[in-house]
Design a protein around this motif. Sequence first.
Motif, PDB file in Angstrom:
ATOM      1  N   THR A   6       0.645  -1.373  -0.235  1.00 38.40           N
ATOM      2  CA  THR A   6       0.379  -0.056  -0.300  1.00 38.40           C
ATOM      3  C   THR A   6       0.807   0.863  -0.180  1.00 38.40           C
ATOM      4  O   THR A   6       2.233   1.375   0.190  1.00 38.40           O
ATOM      5  N   ASN A  37     -13.951   5.744   8.937  1.00 44.68           N
ATOM      6  CA  ASN A  37     -13.569   6.634   7.166  1.00 44.68           C
ATOM      7  C   ASN A  37     -14.232   7.999   7.045  1.00 44.68           C
ATOM      8  O   ASN A  37     -15.237   8.307   7.096  1.00 44.68           O
ATOM      9  N   ARG A  75     -15.400  -3.078   1.378  1.00 42.44           N
ATOM     10  CA  ARG A  75     -16.366  -2.379   0.497  1.00 42.44           C
ATOM     11  C   ARG A  75     -17.629  -2.919   1.604  1.00 42.44           C
ATOM     12  O   ARG A  75     -18.971  -1.971   1.462  1.00 42.44           O
ATOM     13  N   HIS A 111     -19.175   7.454  14.870  1.00 39.58           N
ATOM     14  CA  HIS A 111     -18.073   6.649  14.818  1.00 39.58           C
ATOM     15  C   HIS A 111     -17.103   7.148  13.606  1.00 39.58           C
ATOM     16  O   HIS A 111     -17.533   6.508  12.096  1.00 39.58           O
ATOM     17  N   ARG A 116      -8.196   6.795   0.669  1.00 44.05           N
ATOM     18  CA  ARG A 116      -8.837   6.041   1.286  1.00 44.05           C
ATOM     19  C   ARG A 116     -10.174   6.444   2.265  1.00 44.05           C
ATOM     20  O   ARG A 116     -11.313   6.099   2.250  1.00 44.05           O
ATOM     21  N   ARG A 152      -3.738  -5.281   4.249  1.00 47.44           N
ATOM     22  CA  ARG A 152      -3.009  -4.036   4.154  1.00 47.44           C
ATOM     23  C   ARG A 152      -4.612  -3.439   4.206  1.00 47.44           C
ATOM     24  O   ARG A 152      -5.246  -2.139   4.440  1.00 47.44           O
ATOM     25  N   CYS A 157     -17.474  -1.750  17.293  1.00 43.45           N
ATOM     26  CA  CYS A 157     -17.876   0.623  17.027  1.00 43.45           C
ATOM     27  C   CYS A 157     -18.988   0.820  17.088  1.00 43.45           C
ATOM     28  O   CYS A 157     -19.168   1.586  17.618  1.00 43.45           O
ATOM     29  N   ARG A 185     -14.885   9.363   4.675  1.00 41.74           N
ATOM     30  CA  ARG A 185     -15.709   9.292   3.451  1.00 41.74           C
ATOM     31  C   ARG A 185     -16.860   8.434   3.853  1.00 41.74           C
ATOM     32  O   ARG A 185     -18.287   9.294   3.317  1.00 41.74           O
ATOM     33  N   ASN A 234      -9.295   4.239  12.867  1.00 46.39           N
ATOM     34  CA  ASN A 234     -10.438   3.906  13.844  1.00 46.39           C
ATOM     35  C   ASN A 234     -10.210   3.832  15.156  1.00 46.39           C
ATOM     36  O   ASN A 234      -9.105   2.112  15.651  1.00 46.39           O
TER      37      ASN A 234
HETATM   38  O1  UT7 Z   1     -15.510   0.492  12.477  1.00 44.75           O
HETATM   39  C1  UT7 Z   1     -16.520   0.378  11.937  1.00 44.75           C
HETATM   40  C2  UT7 Z   1     -16.719  -0.659  10.705  1.00 44.75           C
HETATM   41  N1  UT7 Z   1     -15.607  -0.505   9.628  1.00 44.75           N
HETATM   42  C3  UT7 Z   1     -15.895   0.525   8.341  1.00 44.75           C
HETATM   43  O2  UT7 Z   1     -16.928   0.897   8.628  1.00 44.75           O
HETATM   44  C4  UT7 Z   1     -14.637   0.385   7.767  1.00 44.75           C
HETATM   45  C5  UT7 Z   1     -15.496   0.049   6.355  1.00 44.75           C
HETATM   46  N2  UT7 Z   1     -14.875   0.177   4.658  1.00 44.75           N
HETATM   47  C6  UT7 Z   1     -13.501   1.080   4.310  1.00 44.75           C
HETATM   48  O3  UT7 Z   1     -13.442   2.111   5.630  1.00 44.75           O
HETATM   49  C7  UT7 Z   1     -12.801   0.986   3.265  1.00 44.75           C
HETATM   50  O4  UT7 Z   1     -13.809  -0.218   2.011  1.00 44.75           O
HETATM   51  C8  UT7 Z   1     -12.304   0.212   3.408  1.00 44.75           C
HETATM   52  C9  UT7 Z   1     -11.071   2.358   3.343  1.00 44.75           C
HETATM   53  C10 UT7 Z   1     -11.260  -0.433   3.755  1.00 44.75           C
HETATM   54  C11 UT7 Z   1     -11.509   0.579   1.949  1.00 44.75           C
HETATM   55  O5  UT7 Z   1     -10.939   1.137   0.877  1.00 44.75           O
HETATM   56  P1  UT7 Z   1     -12.124   1.354  -0.792  1.00 44.75           P
HETATM   57  O6  UT7 Z   1     -12.115   2.557  -0.673  1.00 44.75           O
HETATM   58  O7  UT7 Z   1     -13.489   0.720   0.215  1.00 44.75           O
HETATM   59  O8  UT7 Z   1     -12.507   0.187  -1.307  1.00 44.75           O
HETATM   60  P2  UT7 Z   1     -12.178  -1.237  -1.259  1.00 44.75           P
HETATM   61  O9  UT7 Z   1     -12.580  -2.522  -0.123  1.00 44.75           O
HETATM   62  O10 UT7 Z   1     -13.465  -1.354  -2.747  1.00 44.75           O
HETATM   63  O11 UT7 Z   1     -11.351  -2.007  -2.320  1.00 44.75           O
HETATM   64  C12 UT7 Z   1     -10.732  -0.903  -3.546  1.00 44.75           C
HETATM   65  C13 UT7 Z   1      -9.807  -1.864  -4.357  1.00 44.75           C
HETATM   66  C14 UT7 Z   1      -8.958  -3.318  -3.709  1.00 44.75           C
HETATM   67  O12 UT7 Z   1      -7.968  -4.106  -5.246  1.00 44.75           O
HETATM   68  P3  UT7 Z   1      -9.065  -4.537  -6.116  1.00 44.75           P
HETATM   69  O13 UT7 Z   1     -10.108  -5.423  -5.894  1.00 44.75           O
HETATM   70  O14 UT7 Z   1      -9.920  -3.344  -7.239  1.00 44.75           O
HETATM   71  O15 UT7 Z   1      -8.079  -4.486  -7.450  1.00 44.75           O
HETATM   72  C15 UT7 Z   1      -9.117  -3.619  -2.766  1.00 44.75           C
HETATM   73  O16 UT7 Z   1      -7.677  -4.409  -2.999  1.00 44.75           O
HETATM   74  O17 UT7 Z   1      -7.824  -1.215  -3.145  1.00 44.75           O
HETATM   75  C16 UT7 Z   1      -7.677  -2.615  -2.692  1.00 44.75           C
HETATM   76  N3  UT7 Z   1      -6.734  -2.439  -1.202  1.00 44.75           N
HETATM   77  C17 UT7 Z   1      -5.532  -0.973  -1.453  1.00 44.75           C
HETATM   78  N4  UT7 Z   1      -5.264  -1.298  -2.321  1.00 44.75           N
HETATM   79  C18 UT7 Z   1      -3.748  -0.144  -1.419  1.00 44.75           C
HETATM   80  C19 UT7 Z   1      -7.777  -2.505   0.097  1.00 44.75           C
HETATM   81  N5  UT7 Z   1      -6.707  -2.266   0.686  1.00 44.75           N
HETATM   82  C20 UT7 Z   1      -5.762  -1.400   0.021  1.00 44.75           C
HETATM   83  C21 UT7 Z   1      -4.656  -0.629   0.587  1.00 44.75           C
HETATM   84  N6  UT7 Z   1      -4.257  -0.378   0.008  1.00 44.75           N
HETATM   85  N7  UT7 Z   1      -4.109  -0.385   2.089  1.00 44.75           N
END
Ligand code: UT7
Length: 342
Positions: free
Chosen positions: A28, A260, A223, A257, A36, A149, A110, A262, A287
């Motif tokens: 990452t 994120n 996601r 909470h 993000r 990651r 959470c 966003r 978080n």
């Molecule tokens: O505390 C209460 C519960 N938790 C939450 O509310 C967390 C909720 N989720 C999120 O905040 C977001 O979904 C994340 C921050 C975890 C991920 O962000 P996203 O913009 O939703 O990414 P995504 O899961 O849709 O993944 C997009 C891409 C994926 O790659 P591919 O499949 O498009 O090739 C992931 O593998 O980003 C990839 N990815 C990363 N890339 C670089 C996921 N984590 C990382 C990372 N660095 N750390």
Amino acid sequence: MAVILCGLGGCLPPQAIDNQEISKGLDTTPEWIESRTGIRERRMVSAGIGVRELAIKAGARAIASAGGRRIDALVVATTSPERICPAVAPEVAARLELGDIAAYDMTSACSGFVYGLATAAGLIAAGIADTVLLIGAEAFTTFVNPHDRSTRPIFGDGAGAVVLRRGEAEEAGSLGCFDLGSDGGRSDLLAIPAGGSRQRGASGGLGHGNVAADEFFLHMEGRAVYEQAVARMAASAQAVLDRAQWSMEQVDWFVGHQANVRILQTVAFELGLEPEKVAVNIERLGNTLTASIPLLLNDLALRGDLQAGQRVLVSAFGAGLSWGSTVLRWPQLNTRDSEWQD
Ligand code: UT7
């Protein structure tokens, strides 16, 4: 009768880890994490420190902020228990010299702090306690796979605490109604699969050797959790405002909470809430699960952003799935920063 927030405190472990450092060995970049999630750094406990020490410091500060008020009951909300058994709350009560009061832990990930507020309010309404110390405490970075990651950069450690007492509805600090909910059909979206009774079996834990180490860490479908978080928090926040008969325009602060940035911005957009009313400190703390709302309240109060009499909308979402919201009229409070040292 009403429940009044009359004390507030926080505690953060001293070690701050920025995105550059957390990215090492992970596929990452600091830019990906910040863009993000909104997170720039987080605090992490050092080896040997669990939630107990964080909870004790946050609890002591909340009691001091409440003018040293006598406490009748202690509730610790945590997702990263010091030990599986017993609860940490009795130890915290003993270390805070609160006497042999009711003290127990509760788990709702959470949403735990909002569920804890409802639980504490229930203890007061039922006449079981006049004054309750509620602590949200987490050393959850110890439950996150250092090689993952998708979860490693997100979480941080810390504790936040409030003192709640019996009072009257017109007093500043009065807590309003609640909206609480859950959806266990989606429990696997955010879970730590191993370590509990399901894996132990009749052998009482002897089967542990067959469980992959990764199963003892958090698994998250980011996601899908994101989408649920937006939908559930927006619906729950709206439900509690309707119940309280507050209009969106009357809300001074949205204290959501911190999972994120966003998610918070999207929830505010869906609610029709001005972006400047969205309180944020995730950039500094990540978080922190049950600790995130009281730590954010503490930061806002310390910055002078929260003024006595202001209307605060509180909402949380987390594993379970679970969610909850409440409303609060901000009181006049003295507090101090959440740093570790005394
Ligand atoms: O505390 C209460 C519960 N938790 C939450 O509310 C967390 C909720 N989720 C999120 O905040 C977001 O979904 C994340 C921050 C975890 C991920 O962000 P996203 O913009 O939703 O990414 P995504 O899961 O849709 O993944 C997009 C891409 C994926 O790659 P591919 O499949 O498009 O090739 C992931 O593998 O980003 C990839 N990815 C990363 N890339 C670089 C996921 N984590 C990382 C990372 N660095 N750390």
